[in-house]
Design an enzyme around this catalytic site. Structure first.
Site, PDB file in Angstrom:
ATOM      1  CD  GLU A  84      -7.837 -13.736   8.917  1.00 62.23           C
ATOM      2  OE1 GLU A  84      -6.331 -14.070   8.480  1.00 62.23           O
ATOM      3  OE2 GLU A  84      -8.411 -12.952   8.017  1.00 62.23           O
ATOM      4  CE  LYS A 108      -1.689  -2.152  11.863  1.00 64.53           C
ATOM      5  NZ  LYS A 108      -0.967  -2.418  10.492  1.00 64.53           N
ATOM      6  CB  SER A 111      -0.572   5.541  13.836  1.00 66.14           C
ATOM      7  OG  SER A 111      -1.610   5.133  12.995  1.00 66.14           O
ATOM      8  NE  ARG A 167      -5.276   3.290   6.540  1.00 63.37           N
ATOM      9  CZ  ARG A 167      -6.386   2.748   6.372  1.00 63.37           C
ATOM     10  NH1 ARG A 167      -7.382   3.449   5.994  1.00 63.37           N
ATOM     11  NH2 ARG A 167      -6.511   1.400   6.688  1.00 63.37           N
ATOM     12  CE  LYS A 203      -3.176  -3.818   8.758  1.00 61.42           C
ATOM     13  NZ  LYS A 203      -2.281  -3.531   7.798  1.00 61.42           N
ATOM     14  CB  CYS A 220      -0.974  -0.209   1.135  1.00 62.55           C
ATOM     15  SG  CYS A 220      -0.444   0.054   2.745  1.00 62.55           S
ATOM     16  CE1 TYR A 268       4.771   4.297  14.140  1.00 68.21           C
ATOM     17  CE2 TYR A 268       2.775   3.430  15.548  1.00 68.21           C
ATOM     18  CZ  TYR A 268       3.474   3.612  14.450  1.00 68.21           C
ATOM     19  OH  TYR A 268       3.148   2.965  13.205  1.00 68.21           O
TER      20      TYR A 268
HETATM   21  C1  PBG Z   1       0.009  -1.409   5.791  1.00 69.24           C
HETATM   22  C2  PBG Z   1       0.038  -1.153   7.182  1.00 69.24           C
HETATM   23  C3  PBG Z   1      -0.785  -0.145   7.932  1.00 69.24           C
HETATM   24  C4  PBG Z   1      -0.287  -0.138   9.341  1.00 69.24           C
HETATM   25  C5  PBG Z   1       0.805  -1.080   9.453  1.00 69.24           C
HETATM   26  N1  PBG Z   1       0.966  -1.600   8.233  1.00 69.24           N
HETATM   27  C6  PBG Z   1      -1.972   0.817   7.471  1.00 69.24           C
HETATM   28  C7  PBG Z   1      -3.068   0.055   6.997  1.00 69.24           C
HETATM   29  O1  PBG Z   1      -3.293  -1.151   7.007  1.00 69.24           O
HETATM   30  O2  PBG Z   1      -3.885   0.977   6.415  1.00 69.24           O
HETATM   31  C8  PBG Z   1      -0.812   0.589  10.451  1.00 69.24           C
HETATM   32  C9  PBG Z   1      -0.015   1.049  11.668  1.00 69.24           C
HETATM   33  C10 PBG Z   1      -0.297   2.096  12.526  1.00 69.24           C
HETATM   34  O3  PBG Z   1      -1.712   2.648  12.367  1.00 69.24           O
HETATM   35  O4  PBG Z   1       0.451   2.468  13.265  1.00 69.24           O
HETATM   36  N2  PBG Z   1      -0.832  -2.231   5.463  1.00 69.24           N
END
Ligand code: PBG
Length: 325
Positions: free
Chosen positions: A233, A248, A274, A205, A195, A122, A313
């Site tokens: 999963e 996650k 994040s 993002r 996830k 992505c 983080y």
């Molecule tokens: C990529 C990915 C994402 C995150 C980690 N790897 C974003 C998403 O799936 O849109 C999010 C990490 C975060 O929010 O700290 N696929």
């Protein structure tokens, strides 16, 4: 009278007594620090929704990694920011992709530091989805080939662990076979097994410039309302050969972390994402919460829920605070 009720306070009467009976202990060994590496030169952009987190080009990595290593952090996970994107995410698996270059640099300078490569498309696709898109659909099986190429190129660059986050079905099998065939049978897979499709990824993002340009990720990431599905999963990924299981996000999903811990023996990783970081930072910068206390409490809660490791983080701050205690 004194025997008629339990005296819980006996074990809480001093700091040393509390330390003696503490069940969950955080350590710097638990932390995986996420980094955003950018193609180009002299890049050092603070992510506006993630104060303290920067997009860094390779020429700016030295100061950051000296600090990380000095703090005793032993592993990082890398996300890449390419200058150019295309519809098949070439930058993800190119020999000179930004994550491959950064991995080579880090392993040269800090050979003991564990480099985990996030395996996804992505950040590299112009449409911002985690796989190949055709007529508005994200295709599963054709995306696997590109993810395998990405993982192999990351291992070639020296990545110690491959962490696929794309949520295509069968990605663990495909990547395991690809790594084995390329001579990387010893490289573990840390699967983003569970996830969720979460609003808590918003600030990431911005940091990774990976917002989908149309639609959302709900056809491949999980529905936040589902708990039993997380077991399916995780079971599938273990069966396919995953060495670690990631759950996650973390904070709103502590029940899922506990379920996964109870059901599986593999190391469980909580991704403190994040949006979770941004909320704490915003409140702390306003003086509304005690940042140190709230961060250590929240990280402890993830371990208490069953996580062995935490991607966060807050890792540098938390490492500093723990060393001061
Ligand atoms: C990529 C990915 C994402 C995150 C980690 N790897 C974003 C998403 O799936 O849109 C999010 C990490 C975060 O929010 O700290 N696929």
């Amino acid at each position: 009278m004194t025997n008629e009720f339990a005296r819980h306070r006996r074990l809480r009467q001093s700091a040393n007594m509390r330390a003696l009976v503490r069940e969950t202990v955080l350590s710097v060994n638990d932390f995986i620090y996420p980094l955003f590496v950018a193609e180009g030169e002299s890049v050092r952009n603070e992510v506006s929704s993630m104060p303290g987190v920067f997009q860094l080009s390779i020429d700016n990595l030295k100061a950051e990694f000296d600090e990380i290593v000095n703090l005793g952090i032993k592993s990082v996970i890398l996300f890449g920011l390419p200058i150019e994107k295309d519809d098949v995410g070439t930058g993800a698996y190119h020999n000179h992709g930004i994550v491959q270059q950064a991995t080579r640099y880090i392993k040269e300078q800090y050979p003991d530091l564990l480099v985990i490569a996030d395996t996804c498309l992505c950040e590299y696709t112009d449409h911002g989805h985690c796989g190949i898109v055709e007529s508005g659909n994200v295709l599963n099986d054709p995306s696997l080939d590109l993810l395998v190429k990405t993982a192999v190129s990351q291992a070639e660059a020296g990545a110690d662990i491959i962490a696929p986050s794309n949520m295509m079905d069968g990605f663990v099998t495909a990547i395991r076979q690809g790594l084995d065939a390329a001579g990387y049978a010893h490289i573990p897979i840390m699967s983003y097994a569970v996830k969720y499709s979460s609003a808590f990824y918003g600030p990431f993002r911005e940091a990774a410039d990976s917002t989908p340009q149309f639609g959302d990720r709900k056809t491949y990431q999980m529905d936040p309302a589902n708990r039993r599905e997380a077991m399916r999963e995780a079971a599938a990924d273990i069966e396919q050969g995953a060495d670690f299981l990631i759950v996650k996000p973390a904070l709103s999903y502590l029940d899922i972390i506990r379920d996964v811990r109870n059901e599986f023996d593999a190391p469980v990783v909580a991704y403190n994402v994040s949006g979770e970081y941004a909320m704490v930072k915003a409140a702390a910068l306003n003086g509304w919460v005690d940042e140190k206390a709230i961060v250590l409490e929240k990280l402890t809660s993830m371990k208490r829920a069953g996580a062995d490791l935490i991607m966060t983080y807050h890792a540098k701050d938390a490492a500093r605070w723990l060393s001061e205690q």
